[in-house]
Write a protein that holds these residues in place. Structure first.
Motif, PDB file in Angstrom:
ATOM      1  N   UNK A   5      53.732  19.977 -36.766  1.00 49.50           N
ATOM      2  CA  UNK A   5      54.472  20.843 -37.586  1.00 49.50           C
ATOM      3  C   UNK A   5      55.724  21.671 -37.022  1.00 49.50           C
ATOM      4  N   UNK A   6      56.722  21.702 -37.233  1.00 54.98           N
ATOM      5  CA  UNK A   6      57.723  22.588 -36.908  1.00 54.98           C
ATOM      6  C   UNK A   6      58.144  23.554 -38.041  1.00 54.98           C
ATOM      7  N   UNK A   7      57.885  24.920 -37.388  1.00 55.64           N
ATOM      8  CA  UNK A   7      58.138  26.106 -38.398  1.00 55.64           C
ATOM      9  C   UNK A   7      59.798  26.380 -38.436  1.00 55.64           C
ATOM     10  N   UNK A   8      60.155  26.510 -39.629  1.00 53.16           N
ATOM     11  CA  UNK A   8      61.760  26.633 -39.911  1.00 53.16           C
ATOM     12  C   UNK A   8      62.000  28.080 -39.888  1.00 53.16           C
ATOM     13  N   UNK A   9      61.061  28.694 -40.647  1.00 53.32           N
ATOM     14  CA  UNK A   9      61.364  30.348 -40.620  1.00 53.32           C
ATOM     15  C   UNK A   9      59.987  30.842 -40.672  1.00 53.32           C
ATOM     16  N   UNK A  10      59.654  32.136 -40.865  1.00 53.64           N
ATOM     17  CA  UNK A  10      58.366  32.698 -40.809  1.00 53.64           C
ATOM     18  C   UNK A  10      57.669  32.515 -42.273  1.00 53.64           C
ATOM     19  N   UNK A  11      58.294  31.981 -43.216  1.00 50.33           N
ATOM     20  CA  UNK A  11      57.865  31.556 -44.438  1.00 50.33           C
ATOM     21  C   UNK A  11      57.618  29.927 -44.799  1.00 50.33           C
ATOM     22  N   UNK A  12      58.169  29.148 -43.754  1.00 51.97           N
ATOM     23  CA  UNK A  12      58.233  27.708 -44.255  1.00 51.97           C
ATOM     24  C   UNK A  12      58.093  26.898 -42.875  1.00 51.97           C
ATOM     25  N   UNK A  13      57.699  25.730 -43.049  1.00 53.44           N
ATOM     26  CA  UNK A  13      57.706  24.769 -42.114  1.00 53.44           C
ATOM     27  C   UNK A  13      57.679  23.243 -42.692  1.00 53.44           C
ATOM     28  N   UNK A  14      58.019  22.298 -41.748  1.00 55.41           N
ATOM     29  CA  UNK A  14      58.017  21.036 -42.130  1.00 55.41           C
ATOM     30  C   UNK A  14      57.107  20.269 -41.211  1.00 55.41           C
ATOM     31  N   UNK A  15      56.363  19.122 -41.555  1.00 51.29           N
ATOM     32  CA  UNK A  15      55.604  18.737 -40.634  1.00 51.29           C
ATOM     33  C   UNK A  15      55.386  17.155 -41.047  1.00 51.29           C
ATOM     34  N   UNK A  16      54.621  16.464 -40.170  1.00 48.67           N
ATOM     35  CA  UNK A  16      54.101  15.203 -40.452  1.00 48.67           C
ATOM     36  C   UNK A  16      53.049  14.668 -39.845  1.00 48.67           C
ATOM     37  N   UNK A  17      52.148  14.073 -40.649  1.00 43.71           N
ATOM     38  CA  UNK A  17      50.740  13.797 -40.365  1.00 43.71           C
ATOM     39  C   UNK A  17      50.294  12.131 -40.189  1.00 43.71           C
ATOM     40  N   UNK A  18      49.854  11.809 -39.226  1.00 47.10           N
ATOM     41  CA  UNK A  18      49.756  10.313 -39.112  1.00 47.10           C
ATOM     42  C   UNK A  18      48.144  10.072 -38.990  1.00 47.10           C
ATOM     43  N   UNK A  19      47.520   9.273 -39.863  1.00 42.86           N
ATOM     44  CA  UNK A  19      46.059   8.940 -40.198  1.00 42.86           C
ATOM     45  C   UNK A  19      45.843   7.554 -39.855  1.00 42.86           C
ATOM     46  N   UNK A  20      44.971   7.234 -38.926  1.00 48.16           N
ATOM     47  CA  UNK A  20      44.519   5.712 -38.632  1.00 48.16           C
ATOM     48  C   UNK A  20      43.185   5.726 -38.744  1.00 48.16           C
ATOM     49  N   UNK A  21      42.502   4.512 -38.923  1.00 42.59           N
ATOM     50  CA  UNK A  21      40.978   4.309 -38.815  1.00 42.59           C
ATOM     51  C   UNK A  21      40.798   2.633 -38.810  1.00 42.59           C
TER      52      UNK A  21
END
Length: 176
Positions: free
Chosen positions: A49-65
């Protein structure tokens, strides 16, 4: 003389007033996290996750099994979060996410004469979902992160995939 002192005092006060800089809050803006709940269940989920401001962020999740107990065997989930806590990017949050998933649905098995379980039919799918979630994040002063979240989405493309997709976990990580 009084006029000169007053003028000099005004100039001095103006210089002090304009020389003060606005204090810009600084905070660490990157997080890497792992979902402890899925790790216990035999799957791996890693989030950046990359925090854009103190109140927001964007991110990405990778799941594998690699196990058959899960319908999905790979999931990529980008998201946007809005935080409502007092600390930077912490406390209660709301997120909107999209999800690209692949997996197997409609698995059919039978037992042969020797009692062995054999797979006779399965449908593979790739689908795209949109959804939303809620959660809360706690950040330790040394950068350790603990998060609980849950969400729900809907697959939009394939008839072989599950109609509703869950999202959630108990994650541990580090902010840097």
């Amino acid at each position: 003389i009084m006029r000169k002192i007053t003028t000099l005092l005004c100039v001095f006060c103006c210089c002090i007033a304009f020389s003060q800089e606005k204090e810009v809050p600084t905070f660490k803006k990157n997080e890497i996290k792992g979902n402890a709940l899925f790790l216990v269940l035999g799957a791996v989920e890693i989030t950046y996750e990359r925090l854009i401001t103190e109140d927001s962020g964007v991110g990405a999740t990778v799941f594998f099994v690699a196990e058959d107990e899960f319908d999905s065997n790979f999931i990529f989930t980008p998201y946007y979060r809005a935080y409502f806590g007092k600390k930077p990017a912490a406390g209660f949050f709301v997120e909107g996410f999209s999800m690209i998933s692949t997996g197997i649905s409609n698995k059919m098995y039978y037992y042969d004469n020797n009692g062995n379980l054999t797979n006779i039919d399965e449908d593979r799918y790739t689908d795209f979902a949109l959804g939303f979630g809620l959660g809360s994040k706690w950040v330790h002063k040394r950068g350790f992160v603990f998060e609980i979240n849950a969400g729900i989405g809907r697959n939009l493309l394939s008839t072989n995939s599950p109609e509703v997709v869950p999202r959630g976990g108990i994650t541990l990580g580090y902010r840097f």
